[in-house]
Scaffold this motif. Structure first.
Motif, PDB file in Angstrom:
ATOM      1  N   THR A   6      51.792 -37.896  25.007  1.00 43.47           N
ATOM      2  CA  THR A   6      52.055 -38.843  23.878  1.00 43.47           C
ATOM      3  C   THR A   6      51.835 -39.057  22.936  1.00 43.47           C
ATOM      4  O   THR A   6      52.265 -39.193  21.537  1.00 43.47           O
ATOM      5  CB  THR A   6      52.351 -40.287  24.281  1.00 43.47           C
ATOM      6  OG1 THR A   6      51.079 -41.090  24.548  1.00 43.47           O
ATOM      7  CG2 THR A   6      52.772 -40.221  25.600  1.00 43.47           C
ATOM      8  N   ARG A   7      49.813 -38.756  22.438  1.00 44.33           N
ATOM      9  CA  ARG A   7      49.646 -38.876  21.255  1.00 44.33           C
ATOM     10  C   ARG A   7      49.862 -37.275  20.582  1.00 44.33           C
ATOM     11  O   ARG A   7      50.120 -37.249  19.579  1.00 44.33           O
ATOM     12  CB  ARG A   7      47.913 -38.494  21.914  1.00 44.33           C
ATOM     13  CG  ARG A   7      47.470 -39.351  21.595  1.00 44.33           C
ATOM     14  CD  ARG A   7      46.125 -40.485  21.498  1.00 44.33           C
ATOM     15  NE  ARG A   7      45.513 -41.172  22.355  1.00 44.33           N
ATOM     16  CZ  ARG A   7      44.069 -41.781  21.486  1.00 44.33           C
ATOM     17  NH1 ARG A   7      43.875 -41.015  21.314  1.00 44.33           N
ATOM     18  NH2 ARG A   7      44.331 -43.207  22.183  1.00 44.33           N
ATOM     19  N   ASN A  10      53.089 -37.743  19.174  1.00 48.41           N
ATOM     20  CA  ASN A  10      53.556 -38.653  17.891  1.00 48.41           C
ATOM     21  C   ASN A  10      52.519 -37.545  16.708  1.00 48.41           C
ATOM     22  O   ASN A  10      53.196 -37.689  15.846  1.00 48.41           O
ATOM     23  CB  ASN A  10      52.151 -39.695  18.423  1.00 48.41           C
ATOM     24  CG  ASN A  10      52.724 -40.546  18.505  1.00 48.41           C
ATOM     25  OD1 ASN A  10      53.761 -40.602  18.929  1.00 48.41           O
ATOM     26  ND2 ASN A  10      51.588 -41.716  18.888  1.00 48.41           N
ATOM     27  N   ASN A  11      51.806 -36.444  17.177  1.00 47.55           N
ATOM     28  CA  ASN A  11      51.406 -35.628  15.844  1.00 47.55           C
ATOM     29  C   ASN A  11      52.717 -34.504  15.754  1.00 47.55           C
ATOM     30  O   ASN A  11      53.430 -34.339  14.494  1.00 47.55           O
ATOM     31  CB  ASN A  11      50.575 -34.713  16.451  1.00 47.55           C
ATOM     32  CG  ASN A  11      49.200 -34.830  16.282  1.00 47.55           C
ATOM     33  OD1 ASN A  11      49.028 -35.864  17.881  1.00 47.55           O
ATOM     34  ND2 ASN A  11      47.949 -34.822  15.399  1.00 47.55           N
ATOM     35  N   LEU A  13      56.086 -35.793  16.146  1.00 46.74           N
ATOM     36  CA  LEU A  13      56.857 -36.212  15.870  1.00 46.74           C
ATOM     37  C   LEU A  13      56.416 -37.250  13.691  1.00 46.74           C
ATOM     38  O   LEU A  13      56.769 -37.787  12.844  1.00 46.74           O
ATOM     39  CB  LEU A  13      57.087 -37.877  16.545  1.00 46.74           C
ATOM     40  CG  LEU A  13      57.663 -38.437  17.883  1.00 46.74           C
ATOM     41  CD1 LEU A  13      57.665 -39.099  18.385  1.00 46.74           C
ATOM     42  CD2 LEU A  13      58.714 -37.475  16.928  1.00 46.74           C
ATOM     43  N   GLN A  14      55.239 -37.263  13.615  1.00 45.60           N
ATOM     44  CA  GLN A  14      54.645 -37.722  12.627  1.00 45.60           C
ATOM     45  C   GLN A  14      54.863 -36.502  11.489  1.00 45.60           C
ATOM     46  O   GLN A  14      55.825 -36.803  10.171  1.00 45.60           O
ATOM     47  CB  GLN A  14      53.384 -37.385  12.009  1.00 45.60           C
ATOM     48  CG  GLN A  14      52.305 -37.270  11.382  1.00 45.60           C
ATOM     49  CD  GLN A  14      50.886 -37.486  11.256  1.00 45.60           C
ATOM     50  OE1 GLN A  14      50.376 -36.997  11.768  1.00 45.60           O
ATOM     51  NE2 GLN A  14      50.369 -38.225  10.331  1.00 45.60           N
ATOM     52  N   ARG A  78      60.392 -43.447  16.254  1.00 46.80           N
ATOM     53  CA  ARG A  78      59.145 -44.440  16.614  1.00 46.80           C
ATOM     54  C   ARG A  78      58.188 -43.564  17.697  1.00 46.80           C
ATOM     55  O   ARG A  78      58.814 -42.884  17.765  1.00 46.80           O
ATOM     56  CB  ARG A  78      59.285 -45.754  17.212  1.00 46.80           C
ATOM     57  CG  ARG A  78      59.978 -45.751  18.914  1.00 46.80           C
ATOM     58  CD  ARG A  78      59.307 -47.208  19.641  1.00 46.80           C
ATOM     59  NE  ARG A  78      59.629 -47.036  20.563  1.00 46.80           N
ATOM     60  CZ  ARG A  78      58.895 -46.333  21.658  1.00 46.80           C
ATOM     61  NH1 ARG A  78      58.334 -45.684  21.799  1.00 46.80           N
ATOM     62  NH2 ARG A  78      59.753 -46.620  22.574  1.00 46.80           N
ATOM     63  N   TYR A  79      57.165 -43.840  17.078  1.00 49.03           N
ATOM     64  CA  TYR A  79      55.964 -43.463  17.529  1.00 49.03           C
ATOM     65  C   TYR A  79      55.795 -43.958  18.799  1.00 49.03           C
ATOM     66  O   TYR A  79      55.963 -44.871  19.528  1.00 49.03           O
ATOM     67  CB  TYR A  79      55.084 -43.414  16.955  1.00 49.03           C
ATOM     68  CG  TYR A  79      54.269 -42.700  15.806  1.00 49.03           C
ATOM     69  CD1 TYR A  79      54.362 -41.024  15.991  1.00 49.03           C
ATOM     70  CD2 TYR A  79      54.662 -43.223  14.477  1.00 49.03           C
ATOM     71  CE1 TYR A  79      54.254 -40.781  14.302  1.00 49.03           C
ATOM     72  CE2 TYR A  79      54.987 -42.509  13.122  1.00 49.03           C
ATOM     73  CZ  TYR A  79      54.493 -40.739  13.481  1.00 49.03           C
ATOM     74  OH  TYR A  79      54.656 -40.865  12.004  1.00 49.03           O
ATOM     75  N   LYS A  81      54.092 -45.781  21.933  1.00 46.81           N
ATOM     76  CA  LYS A  81      52.945 -46.683  21.468  1.00 46.81           C
ATOM     77  C   LYS A  81      51.778 -46.557  23.103  1.00 46.81           C
ATOM     78  O   LYS A  81      52.627 -46.629  24.444  1.00 46.81           O
ATOM     79  CB  LYS A  81      52.875 -47.816  21.333  1.00 46.81           C
ATOM     80  CG  LYS A  81      54.403 -47.468  20.073  1.00 46.81           C
ATOM     81  CD  LYS A  81      54.685 -48.877  19.266  1.00 46.81           C
ATOM     82  CE  LYS A  81      55.557 -48.750  18.229  1.00 46.81           C
ATOM     83  NZ  LYS A  81      55.983 -50.049  18.249  1.00 46.81           N
ATOM     84  N   ALA A  87      49.941 -47.019  18.421  1.00 44.72           N
ATOM     85  CA  ALA A  87      50.704 -45.944  18.187  1.00 44.72           C
ATOM     86  C   ALA A  87      48.968 -44.838  17.784  1.00 44.72           C
ATOM     87  O   ALA A  87      48.501 -45.581  16.668  1.00 44.72           O
ATOM     88  CB  ALA A  87      51.639 -45.284  17.482  1.00 44.72           C
ATOM     89  N   VAL A  89      47.485 -40.785  17.411  1.00 43.88           N
ATOM     90  CA  VAL A  89      48.261 -39.272  17.334  1.00 43.88           C
ATOM     91  C   VAL A  89      46.691 -38.387  17.767  1.00 43.88           C
ATOM     92  O   VAL A  89      45.416 -39.358  17.327  1.00 43.88           O
ATOM     93  CB  VAL A  89      48.249 -38.666  15.423  1.00 43.88           C
ATOM     94  CG1 VAL A  89      49.753 -39.167  15.398  1.00 43.88           C
ATOM     95  CG2 VAL A  89      47.479 -39.327  14.637  1.00 43.88           C
TER      96      VAL A  89
END
Length: 157
Positions: A6-7, A10-11, A13-14, A78-79, A81, A87, A89
């Motif tokens: 998931t991290r 998030n990268n 998704l960023q 959303r990121y 969490k 959240a 990254v």
């Protein structure tokens, strides 16, 4: 070092949020797979601490599926969490191989839809196809690292 899936998402998704690029849960899974394969080629190590599973529409990481399932076929807004609602990254400056894999994959996938990306993961001799043909639940890490089938379709060859 293997990372929390998931991290890493998030990268991805960023980048998507920064560029206002819509990413559905299915598209995120496919991007994550391509990044994981590129990272493994560069490092000879798996990117994620959790395995990819062989699902009908391609490789899937269960924790990522669970996290973003509420978005259905819509864009993620959303990121991911943690249990405290925070959240995170992966720090790309401390993990340049991850940054390189993301920078290689993101530009060639961001404007593609989830279904076309899914079709690419289903190509003959792909890691997903090998697991599917063998009726395996999990996709072998070595097969992910050795998977070259998607590279010409994405323009990475």
């Amino acid at each position: 070092m293997a990372f929390d899936a998931t991290r890493v998402c998030n990268n991805i998704l960023q980048r998507a949020f920064d560029e206002d690029v819509p990413v559905t849960p299915m598209k995120l899974q496919k991007i994550l797979y391509f990044v994981a394969s590129e990272y493994a080629k560069d490092t000879e190590k798996p990117l994620l601490s959790e395995p990819f599973q062989q699902w009908q529409y391609g490789p899937v990481v269960a924790s990522v599926y669970s996290e973003f399932k509420p978005f259905g076929s819509g864009s993620i807004r959303r990121y991911a969490k943690d249990s405290q609602g925070k959240a995170y990254v992966v720090n790309e400056s401390k993990n340049p191989r991850l940054r390189e894999a993301l920078d290689r994959v993101w530009p060639v996938v961001k404007d593609r839809g989830a279904v076309p990306l899914s079709r690419i993961t289903h190509l003959p001799e792909s890691a997903w196809r090998k697991a599917f043909d063998a009726n395996e639940r999990y996709i072998d890490e070595d097969d992910i690292r050795l998977d070259e089938t998607y590279r010409p379709k994405l323009g990475l060859d």
